[in-house]
Design an enzyme around this catalytic site. Structure first.
Site, PDB file in Angstrom:
ATOM      1  N   CYS A 191      74.264  53.224  78.920  1.00 46.56           N
ATOM      2  CA  CYS A 191      74.761  54.560  79.266  1.00 46.56           C
ATOM      3  C   CYS A 191      76.254  54.699  78.958  1.00 46.56           C
ATOM      4  O   CYS A 191      76.680  55.730  78.458  1.00 46.56           O
ATOM      5  CB  CYS A 191      74.579  54.859  80.756  1.00 46.56           C
ATOM      6  N   ASP A 192      77.046  53.688  79.292  1.00 47.20           N
ATOM      7  CA  ASP A 192      78.507  53.850  79.295  1.00 47.20           C
ATOM      8  C   ASP A 192      79.234  53.006  78.257  1.00 47.20           C
ATOM      9  O   ASP A 192      80.466  53.086  78.143  1.00 47.20           O
ATOM     10  CB  ASP A 192      79.065  53.493  80.689  1.00 47.20           C
TER      11      ASP A 192
ATOM     12  N   CYS B  72      75.678  50.140  83.674  1.00 49.98           N
ATOM     13  CA  CYS B  72      74.677  50.401  82.629  1.00 49.98           C
ATOM     14  C   CYS B  72      75.353  50.431  81.260  1.00 49.98           C
ATOM     15  O   CYS B  72      76.058  51.393  80.936  1.00 49.98           O
ATOM     16  CB  CYS B  72      73.977  51.730  82.914  1.00 49.98           C
TER      17      CYS B  72
END
Ligand code: FAD
Length: 301
Positions: free
Chosen positions: A131-132, A128
């Site tokens: 997200c990261d 993701c």
């Protein structure tokens, strides 16, 4: 009614069920919104003229159900007993029972399937970008894949990273045309066509990858700090696969009625067999499921 999964399909089913007078609970293992929450911008869900980020849309869907008394329990469903007139969901916080159940567990990322991938999750291998991605400021990252998610991820990462290399097994992107021009114009995005990742190099963390050209068979190595895997999604049906009819790709078999082969059990959204997996189709399924759940419950009484 028990709804397993708090994505758009699950929350729509919960909204309709509560408004139809059913005691309704949503069981969600992470946070409201499901896969939607992973995307920065949703432009193809009507009603938001400027688009909306997926996390906020998930929160709005959850709050919309609370107005009608739906409770969301943040807990993982560990097992299900679906046959019989009383359905049972065993969660990390105990068992729950319902007369009907909506399966809205959606889908998760498909893995690369390369040795060492599991051990490197969070240490160089990610699924993701939204997200990261921030862990890779000014670093070099690789994106595996060429579909819509890979293209959107490449754009997100191009704003954070020094260099983004898209490794795709075809000679052109599979993503819709809207992504092509912005990606080709972005200076720090490069493409390795006709290629796939065949090995991950690492000590404690990822240090690089080995690539094979699928046309020539030629192999090469590439140093990088992170790999973002965007090679598709797989349905989350591990929980019920031994009890319910599943197609060869792992999706719960259900048509537009969302009815499964088990009376009183409905499958909505990305987890069921369907042509288009989107927020708008998941939401439609949620409403339809409750229509048939009401019919089922009326027959049961
Ligand atoms: C990066 C990305 C971008 C996207 N962009 C768009 C877009 O712009 N427009 C669009 O229309 N669609 C988009 N989609 C697709 C869209 O998000 C999905 O089609 C939609 O979220 C499917 O909804 P769902 O309710 O079926 O399942 P999901 O959204 O997958 O939700 C399923 C939920 O079930 C939960 N769950 C699973 N197993 C359990 C368990 N055992 N116990 C408890 N909870 C469980 C999960 O944690 C999850 O929250 C995107 C998807 C991704 C990944």
């Amino acid at each position: 009614m028990i709804v397993v999964g708090g994505g758009p399909g699950g929350y729509t089913a919960a909204l309709y069920a509560a408004r139809a007078g059913m005691d309704t609970v949503v069981l969600e293992k992470l946070s409201a919104g499901g896969q939607m929450a992973l995307t920065e911008q949703i432009d193809n869900y009507p009603g938001f003229e400027d688009g909306i980020d997926g996390f906020s849309l998930g929160e709005k869907m959850k709050r919309g159900t609370e107005r009608f008394g739906v409770e969301t329990k943040l807990t993982e469903v560990l097992s299900l007993e679906l046959s019989g007139s009383v359905k049972k969901a065993v969660t990390s916080e105990g068992a729950m029972y319902a007369k009907s159940i909506v399966l809205a567990t959606g889908a998760g990322p498909r893995e690369l399937g390369v040795d060492g991938e599991q051990a490197l999750i969070g240490k160089g291998v990610h699924y993701c970008a939204a997200c990261d991605g921030m862990f890779y400021r000014n670093k070099t990252v690789v994106i595996a894949g060429g579909g819509n998610t890979a293209a959107a991820d490449a754009l997100i990462l191009s704003r954070i990273c020094k260099k983004v290399i898209v490794v795709h097994r075809r000679d052109t992107l599979k993503a819709t045309k809207i992504y092509h021009e912005p990606l080709m114009k972005t200076e720090n995005v490069e493409f390795l066509w006709d290629s796939k990742i065949i090995a991950l190099f690492h000590n404690e963390k990822l240090t690089g990858i080995q690539i094979r050209n699928v046309k020539t068979g030629e192999e090469s190595t590439l140093a990088c700090d992170g790999v973002f895997v965007s090679v598709g999604r797989k349905p989350s049906t591990e929980l019920m696969k031994d009890q319910i009819e599943i197609d060869p790709a792992g999706y719960i078999i259900a048509d537009e009625s969302t009815r499964t082969n088990i009376p009183g059990v409905f499958a909505v959204g990305d987890v069921r067999t369907k042509a288009l997996r989107q927020v708008v189709t998941a939401v439609a399924d949620g409403a339809t499921a409750v229509h048939y759940a009401e019919e089922y419950l009326a027959g049961e009484m």
